[in-house]
Scaffold this motif. Structure first.
Motif, PDB file in Angstrom:
ATOM      1  N   ASP A  46       9.071  -5.211  -1.021  1.00 25.48           N
ATOM      2  CA  ASP A  46       8.222  -5.858  -0.088  1.00 25.48           C
ATOM      3  C   ASP A  46       6.864  -5.053   0.289  1.00 25.48           C
ATOM      4  O   ASP A  46       5.876  -5.710   0.180  1.00 25.48           O
ATOM      5  N   LEU A  50       3.247  -6.117  -0.904  1.00 18.50           N
ATOM      6  CA  LEU A  50       2.258  -6.380   0.097  1.00 18.50           C
ATOM      7  C   LEU A  50       0.994  -5.609  -0.192  1.00 18.50           C
ATOM      8  O   LEU A  50      -0.232  -6.149  -0.385  1.00 18.50           O
ATOM      9  N   TYR A  57      -9.157  -5.424  -0.621  1.00 22.28           N
ATOM     10  CA  TYR A  57      -9.528  -4.900   0.508  1.00 22.28           C
ATOM     11  C   TYR A  57      -9.484  -3.273   0.364  1.00 22.28           C
ATOM     12  O   TYR A  57     -10.332  -2.527   1.050  1.00 22.28           O
ATOM     13  N   ASN A 137       9.460  -1.238   6.486  1.00 21.03           N
ATOM     14  CA  ASN A 137       8.266  -1.435   5.690  1.00 21.03           C
ATOM     15  C   ASN A 137       6.933  -1.116   6.757  1.00 21.03           C
ATOM     16  O   ASN A 137       6.880  -1.899   7.827  1.00 21.03           O
ATOM     17  N   GLY A 139       3.808  -1.760   6.700  1.00 16.73           N
ATOM     18  CA  GLY A 139       2.729  -2.929   6.643  1.00 16.73           C
ATOM     19  C   GLY A 139       1.724  -2.095   6.187  1.00 16.73           C
ATOM     20  O   GLY A 139       1.428  -1.121   5.528  1.00 16.73           O
ATOM     21  N   ALA A 140       0.393  -2.658   6.556  1.00 17.91           N
ATOM     22  CA  ALA A 140      -1.014  -2.165   6.024  1.00 17.91           C
ATOM     23  C   ALA A 140      -1.941  -2.023   7.222  1.00 17.91           C
ATOM     24  O   ALA A 140      -2.820  -1.440   6.798  1.00 17.91           O
ATOM     25  N   ASP A 141      -1.599  -2.334   8.426  1.00 18.90           N
ATOM     26  CA  ASP A 141      -2.370  -2.222   9.436  1.00 18.90           C
ATOM     27  C   ASP A 141      -3.062  -0.811   9.635  1.00 18.90           C
ATOM     28  O   ASP A 141      -4.071  -0.467   9.693  1.00 18.90           O
ATOM     29  N   LEU A 144      -5.317   0.282   7.007  1.00 17.52           N
ATOM     30  CA  LEU A 144      -6.743  -0.538   7.074  1.00 17.52           C
ATOM     31  C   LEU A 144      -7.567   0.123   8.138  1.00 17.52           C
ATOM     32  O   LEU A 144      -8.679   0.612   7.902  1.00 17.52           O
TER      33      LEU A 144
ATOM     34  N   THR B   2       3.986  -4.082  17.458  1.00 17.52           N
ATOM     35  CA  THR B   2       2.861  -4.644  17.073  1.00 17.52           C
ATOM     36  C   THR B   2       2.425  -5.981  17.358  1.00 17.52           C
ATOM     37  O   THR B   2       3.083  -6.692  17.832  1.00 17.52           O
ATOM     38  N   GLN B 132      -7.567 -17.113   3.594  1.00 19.59           N
ATOM     39  CA  GLN B 132      -7.737 -15.870   3.462  1.00 19.59           C
ATOM     40  C   GLN B 132      -7.715 -15.115   4.769  1.00 19.59           C
ATOM     41  O   GLN B 132      -7.289 -14.205   5.000  1.00 19.59           O
ATOM     42  N   PHE B 135      -4.428 -14.666   6.104  1.00 16.78           N
ATOM     43  CA  PHE B 135      -3.708 -13.553   5.386  1.00 16.78           C
ATOM     44  C   PHE B 135      -4.427 -12.069   6.003  1.00 16.78           C
ATOM     45  O   PHE B 135      -3.643 -11.198   6.178  1.00 16.78           O
ATOM     46  N   GLU B 136      -5.763 -12.232   6.402  1.00 22.47           N
ATOM     47  CA  GLU B 136      -6.350 -11.067   6.933  1.00 22.47           C
ATOM     48  C   GLU B 136      -5.977 -10.717   8.360  1.00 22.47           C
ATOM     49  O   GLU B 136      -5.577  -9.420   8.562  1.00 22.47           O
ATOM     50  N   LEU B 139      -2.501  -8.889   8.194  1.00 23.24           N
ATOM     51  CA  LEU B 139      -2.505  -7.649   7.672  1.00 23.24           C
ATOM     52  C   LEU B 139      -2.732  -6.741   8.954  1.00 23.24           C
ATOM     53  O   LEU B 139      -2.228  -6.009   9.138  1.00 23.24           O
ATOM     54  N   ARG B 140      -3.914  -7.234   9.876  1.00 25.29           N
ATOM     55  CA  ARG B 140      -4.079  -6.498  11.059  1.00 25.29           C
ATOM     56  C   ARG B 140      -3.053  -6.412  11.927  1.00 25.29           C
ATOM     57  O   ARG B 140      -2.994  -5.502  12.732  1.00 25.29           O
ATOM     58  N   SER B 141      -2.231  -7.601  12.023  1.00 28.06           N
ATOM     59  CA  SER B 141      -1.045  -7.575  13.030  1.00 28.06           C
ATOM     60  C   SER B 141       0.122  -6.954  12.456  1.00 28.06           C
ATOM     61  O   SER B 141       1.040  -7.127  13.527  1.00 28.06           O
ATOM     62  N   GLY B 142       0.183  -6.395  11.413  1.00 25.81           N
ATOM     63  CA  GLY B 142       1.242  -5.458  10.991  1.00 25.81           C
ATOM     64  C   GLY B 142       2.388  -6.431  10.298  1.00 25.81           C
ATOM     65  O   GLY B 142       3.388  -6.055  10.034  1.00 25.81           O
ATOM     66  N   VAL B 143       2.036  -7.457   9.677  1.00 21.08           N
ATOM     67  CA  VAL B 143       2.787  -8.493   9.037  1.00 21.08           C
ATOM     68  C   VAL B 143       3.334  -7.407   7.701  1.00 21.08           C
ATOM     69  O   VAL B 143       2.199  -6.822   7.049  1.00 21.08           O
ATOM     70  N   ASN B 144       4.450  -7.333   7.505  1.00 23.75           N
ATOM     71  CA  ASN B 144       5.008  -6.587   6.423  1.00 23.75           C
ATOM     72  C   ASN B 144       6.095  -7.363   5.317  1.00 23.75           C
ATOM     73  O   ASN B 144       6.509  -6.528   4.505  1.00 23.75           O
ATOM     74  N   ARG B 145       6.137  -8.624   5.877  1.00 24.97           N
ATOM     75  CA  ARG B 145       7.059  -9.260   4.837  1.00 24.97           C
ATOM     76  C   ARG B 145       6.991 -10.682   5.278  1.00 24.97           C
ATOM     77  O   ARG B 145       6.410 -10.953   6.095  1.00 24.97           O
TER      78      ARG B 145
END
Lengths: 154, 179
Positions: A46, A50, A57, A137, A139-141, A144, B2, B132, B135-136, B139-145
């Protein structure tokens, strides 16, 4: 985990069956080092899936992502092909976990990397790090935000 | 914990009572098998919660592993232009197992869309940008799956089987009523 503000320890590892990557060769770019426990385990898949979606980005911030685990280059190669990854996976395989230990991201009990993230600036200085619980996981926040902050400081 | 960024707003597709006390947001991928499994669960939960719950779906297509996730997301946004977002959303999940590139045109007809308009709308750049943007925000909100859920703005990381999720929502509702 290593503290921020210090120079990231250099290393050289296989990034594909026949190629190696040396960290210091990436200077001039930001580097995201993502230690993860194992190829093929559900959470890692996962997390790497991601990050695989985030190529543009990371590119926007002049950053290169490197995944790293103790799996062999052949496992990485199959794992990477299976998921269509567009970034290198480094094999911290021999001596096992040496780089993870250097980055204080090795779990002696399981013999795997911990789920640790490092962000280095263009000069190879550690600017951000995060250690996630093994099953979660991250995540990516966080990555970023770290990349953005580095660009804002310029 | 988050936090959902940005908060639910007029760009979102909102199902149910706009003034509901409970707000469930899903970041989902139309080709993700787990999202497919969550789909009937969410349906049941919406039915059981009635006016207490509103549901918002935001796109989080993992295009590199799910080549039809982005076209599917765009198809729903194109359907939204003809006020049929949820019809398209539903049929895609219901037919997830047999999804192919041509499916969306068939769905457009099944859901009663103007097929010519649909065909031209799916080319619109602003729809791809909307996806898009979703999606962004994920990412900002900490979606990890996928799926990732947010309840009243906070990431929900526990089990999303029907009983567990319903129980959690009930507790949330009780807390809101007390305060």
């Amino acid at each position: 985990m290593l503290t921020t503000g210090i120079t990231a320890p250099d290393f050289e590892l296989y990034s594909s069956p026949y190629q190696k990557i040396r960290l210091n060769e990436l200077q001039g770019k930001k580097v995201i080092l993502a230690f993860y426990p194992a190829d093929w385990s559900p959470v890692c898949g996962d997390q790497m899936n991601l990050y695989n979606e985030m190529e543009k980005y990371f590119a926007r911030h002049n950053a290169q992502l490197l995944g790293i685990s103790v799996d062999s280059r052949w496992s990485h190669s199959a794992f990477s092909q299976h998921h269509n990854f567009h970034f290198p996976l480094l094999a911290d395989f021999e001596p096992k976990g040496a780089v993870a230990k250097l980055y204080e991201a090795y779990n002696e009990e399981s013999g795997e990397c911990r789920r640790a993230l490092y962000v280095m600036d263009e000069k190879g200085t550690i600017q951000w790090s995060y250690l996630s619980p093994a099953g979660i996981n991250p995540g990516a926040d966080g990555i970023l935000n770290a990349l953005e902050q580095l660009d804002n400081l310029k | 914990m988050t936090q959902l960024i940005p908060a639910v707003n007029s760009n979102d597709h909102i199902y149910g009572n706009l003034n509901a006390a409970l707000e469930l947001v899903e970041y989902g991928d139309y080709q993700c098998p787990y999202c497919g499994r969550a789909y009937p669960i969410i349906k049941n939960i919406l039915r059981k919660s009635g006016a207490d719950l509103k549901f918002i779906f935001r796109n989080f297509p993992l295009s590199k592993i799910h080549p039809l996730a982005l076209p599917a997301a765009i198809a729903t946004e194109a359907a939204a232009l003809q006020d049929k977002f949820w019809e398209m959303h539903d049929i895609i999940f219901e037919k997830q197992q047999t999804l192919e590139a041509e499916s969306f045109f068939l769905f457009a007809e099944t859901t009663g869309l103007d097929p010519e308009r649909f065909k031209s709308d799916i080319q619109r750049k602003d729809l791809a940008e909307k996806v898009q943007h979703d999606f962004e925000s994920g990412l900002r909100s900490g979606v990890n799956r996928t799926p990732s859920f947010f309840i009243n703005g906070k990431k929900y990381d526990s089990d999303w089987e029907e009983d567990e999720l319903l129980e959690y929502l009930k507790d949330q509702l009780a807390e809101i009523s007390i305060s």
